[in-house]
Design an enzyme around this catalytic site. Sequence first.
Site, PDB file in Angstrom:
ATOM      1  N   ASP A 173      -3.940  -9.667   2.812  1.00 31.23           N
ATOM      2  CA  ASP A 173      -4.316  -8.299   3.184  1.00 31.23           C
ATOM      3  C   ASP A 173      -5.767  -8.247   3.669  1.00 31.23           C
ATOM      4  O   ASP A 173      -6.066  -7.632   4.702  1.00 31.23           O
ATOM      5  CB  ASP A 173      -4.104  -7.386   1.962  1.00 31.23           C
ATOM      6  CG  ASP A 173      -4.269  -5.916   2.289  1.00 31.23           C
ATOM      7  OD1 ASP A 173      -3.955  -5.517   3.442  1.00 31.23           O
ATOM      8  OD2 ASP A 173      -4.678  -5.149   1.399  1.00 31.23           O
TER       9      ASP A 173
ATOM     10  N   LYS B  83      -0.139   4.829  -1.285  1.00 31.88           N
ATOM     11  CA  LYS B  83      -1.107   5.713  -0.633  1.00 31.88           C
ATOM     12  C   LYS B  83      -0.524   7.084  -0.310  1.00 31.88           C
ATOM     13  O   LYS B  83      -1.282   8.036  -0.137  1.00 31.88           O
ATOM     14  CB  LYS B  83      -1.648   5.064   0.647  1.00 31.88           C
ATOM     15  CG  LYS B  83      -2.698   3.996   0.356  1.00 31.88           C
ATOM     16  CD  LYS B  83      -3.438   3.602   1.622  1.00 31.88           C
ATOM     17  CE  LYS B  83      -4.530   2.591   1.325  1.00 31.88           C
ATOM     18  NZ  LYS B  83      -5.047   1.982   2.581  1.00 31.88           N
TER      19      LYS B  83
ATOM     20  N   ASP C 114       0.802  -1.225   0.000  1.00 30.43           N
ATOM     21  CA  ASP C 114       0.000   0.000   0.000  1.00 30.43           C
ATOM     22  C   ASP C 114       0.833   1.271   0.000  1.00 30.43           C
ATOM     23  O   ASP C 114       0.329   2.351   0.333  1.00 30.43           O
ATOM     24  CB  ASP C 114      -0.918   0.020   1.236  1.00 30.43           C
ATOM     25  CG  ASP C 114      -2.305  -0.507   0.917  1.00 30.43           C
ATOM     26  OD1 ASP C 114      -2.632  -0.601  -0.286  1.00 30.43           O
ATOM     27  OD2 ASP C 114      -3.046  -0.818   1.862  1.00 30.43           O
TER      28      ASP C 114
ATOM     29  N   HIS D 149      -3.816   4.670  -5.904  1.00 28.25           N
ATOM     30  CA  HIS D 149      -2.683   4.306  -5.041  1.00 28.25           C
ATOM     31  C   HIS D 149      -1.953   3.085  -5.602  1.00 28.25           C
ATOM     32  O   HIS D 149      -0.757   2.922  -5.389  1.00 28.25           O
ATOM     33  CB  HIS D 149      -3.130   4.092  -3.582  1.00 28.25           C
ATOM     34  CG  HIS D 149      -3.702   2.749  -3.245  1.00 28.25           C
ATOM     35  ND1 HIS D 149      -5.034   2.443  -3.360  1.00 28.25           N
ATOM     36  CD2 HIS D 149      -3.120   1.617  -2.785  1.00 28.25           C
ATOM     37  CE1 HIS D 149      -5.246   1.197  -2.989  1.00 28.25           C
ATOM     38  NE2 HIS D 149      -4.090   0.662  -2.624  1.00 28.25           N
TER      39      HIS D 149
END
Lengths: 412, 412
Positions: free
Chosen positions: A352, A256, A253, A281
């Site tokens: 995740d 982001k 991630d 993202h």
Amino acid sequence: MGSARISDSGEAVLTILKITEEVNQLKDVDTILDKILHESRKFSGADAGSIFLVEDDKLIFSYVQNDTLFKKETANAALYQNFGIPISEQSIVGYVAKTRQSLSIDDAYELDPTLPFSFNKSFDQKSGFRTTSMLTIPLIAQESRLVGVMQLINAKSDSGAVVPFSEAAKTFIPLFCNNASVAIERGIMNRELILRMMQMAELRDPSETGAHVQRVGAYCAEIYGTWAARRNHSAKDIKRTRDNLRLAAMLHDVGKVGISDAILKKPAKLTDEEYSIMKWHTIYGARLFRNQTSELDRMSMEIALCHHEKWAGGGYPAVPLANVWDEDPGLGGYAMNGEIIPLSARICAVADVYDALASPRSYKDPFPDEKCLGILEKDAGTHFDPEVVEIFMEIFDVIKAIRDKWTESSGK
Amino acid sequence: MGSARISDSGEAVLTILKITEEVNQLKDVDTILDKILHESRKFSGADAGSIFLVEDDKLIFSYVQNDTLFKKETANAALYQNFGIPISEQSIVGYVAKTRQSLSIDDAYELDPTLPFSFNKSFDQKSGFRTTSMLTIPLIAQESRLVGVMQLINAKSDSGAVVPFSEAAKTFIPLFCNNASVAIERGIMNRELILRMMQMAELRDPSETGAHVQRVGAYCAEIYGTWAARRNHSAKDIKRTRDNLRLAAMLHDVGKVGISDAILKKPAKLTDEEYSIMKWHTIYGARLFRNQTSELDRMSMEIALCHHEKWAGGGYPAVPLANVWDEDPGLGGYAMNGEIIPLSARICAVADVYDALASPRSYKDPFPDEKCLGILEKDAGTHFDPEVVEIFMEIFDVIKAIRDKWTESSGK
């Protein structure tokens, strides 16, 4: 220098040089520990071994191999135990850490009672294992920094009998351990560097904690290990890919940071337009890996880009890897599904989502195991690669051990 | 294995093992190249040498040492040349890269004319150096990846006469180069990792480019080298600190990811209140280095925190290192000036301000050299450590070579 011919008795040192080269290819600390222990056991014929690393003036149990108790190359919950031993003369590893001298013991049950340390029989009693010979070596990097202690257990003769450790093992393994200690420090530092990238993301989005990324990295490594073992990939290939996957998954991630505060920190549900910006993202993350210097970079890019894709299609960003650099990569324009989605990303998707389900959020408590597994099972074949979910169920005891190792309060 | 005694002829391999351990302590690619070349020259008695690294299918000149032409341990503009040689049989390094075999030449001016390659005399003609013996070795990491080529020049006998390279050099240096190649790859990767952290910041603030941080890192490394040489620090200490400083300086503004878009991206001048929030990027940056696993982390924290402090006081955040973790660290509450400011941060302040002056911005062209130096000189003793400015002037030819190596368009 004199002669340029390498003598026969220099061969052992040459072997160490070669293994050192292989160890230094590895990046993640767990893979490095695995390799160091494996090679040291091979060199000495040891049936088992473990490595303890120094953390806050204690020796933390950090890696274990045991050919008698554990099957090789399969997921193993024992790797994720959390316990510490003081650096003191009472225990064997504590004594070695304190004196910084290797210690060879021919039979752990026949120790001279005048010695300051004693053998802790509790592991043998619990497991039915019989510890006999032990070679315990301090792991010391340059400037005399104590990194940890390696303990090799039960050297075996060619006929399989347990014997004392050989003179060769006592001479050459400590030599290897100098380079091994440097490699371990580097592995710890690599993981810190990656955590730091995530801390940068956390500065912007506090739900991306260090513990979350540690867990997702470890879940992915274990799922992959079982997936590859099912296909009889070589142990060497499995280790290398698992090494990269673990670190790459921690960065899923990272893109982001490119999302504006107004969207990233919005306390309410995103509008459709905001959500379509949020999807970027994945592109931002993938773009961070433009200068690809390694397999790790390639895998980090795959995962950042594709961890929100769905097995049956309908995920995002639905952009082929080659389009990532385009100013308008055409989100949603590509039929990304099934095995077109890179394996690393299919694994990370399950890891995740599970971690989000099993963790507390401001708006919910952690879901109980059955609820989490029920959701994964229901979505296998639509959202998730069904085989990845199947493996996840199969190794769920290891998954739970990982979850218990890195809790939100454990910090890192 | 057999005997546990290490034979005399195994000693050379032991030496390589020891040097490998030292090389693997280093993190930045330039320091690694320096160490590898230095040790290879010491082993072989070579007067000079250079390393070329593979980039985009070309061999890029990446490091040079020459005891005859350059003084040791002082800043050297020759390190920042940018030129490439094709991987082809026409040149000696190209031939070695192509064939992947070491090549020893006794006299570069007496080459058999039937050989596919020829010796390029232009460097000798320009410099007055006389190249005679050469040992050129391919740098190959695992899985046969060609990392580059090392060339050692003019082996010297004990009496100082130039002689052909010995059999020992031809045997053992290529052996060392296997491990050295792995270390170089790692060094390149470390710099990429740090650049990637900066790219994350760049996603938010496009003025923080990769080229800017490469230049600031190199400026700091060179300023520090001269500062430490003035104090007769040992070459080993200088190298290690320079290694850390270069990478740490690249991260000076990494805390900007913690600043909100409204302030970071405001196209107009900041209000007083906004400016006081902007100052927090020093605290956010320092906080990223909480889990300090190395000297690099400690130095990264110092620089992130203190690179806006001023020699005579009045900079920001004026917070002692110990307060960084406090919820309210008390910005402006501490008398931070002079040598209380860590040296690393005093050096980075000069490097960072100079780079802003000498670079184009949306609102200005790059300032000419005299204007930049005039500003630094004027602010020496108030904003800047006067000795750091003095050294900056002294090595300005090296600073310019660095500036020319990483231009905004060069990408990385």
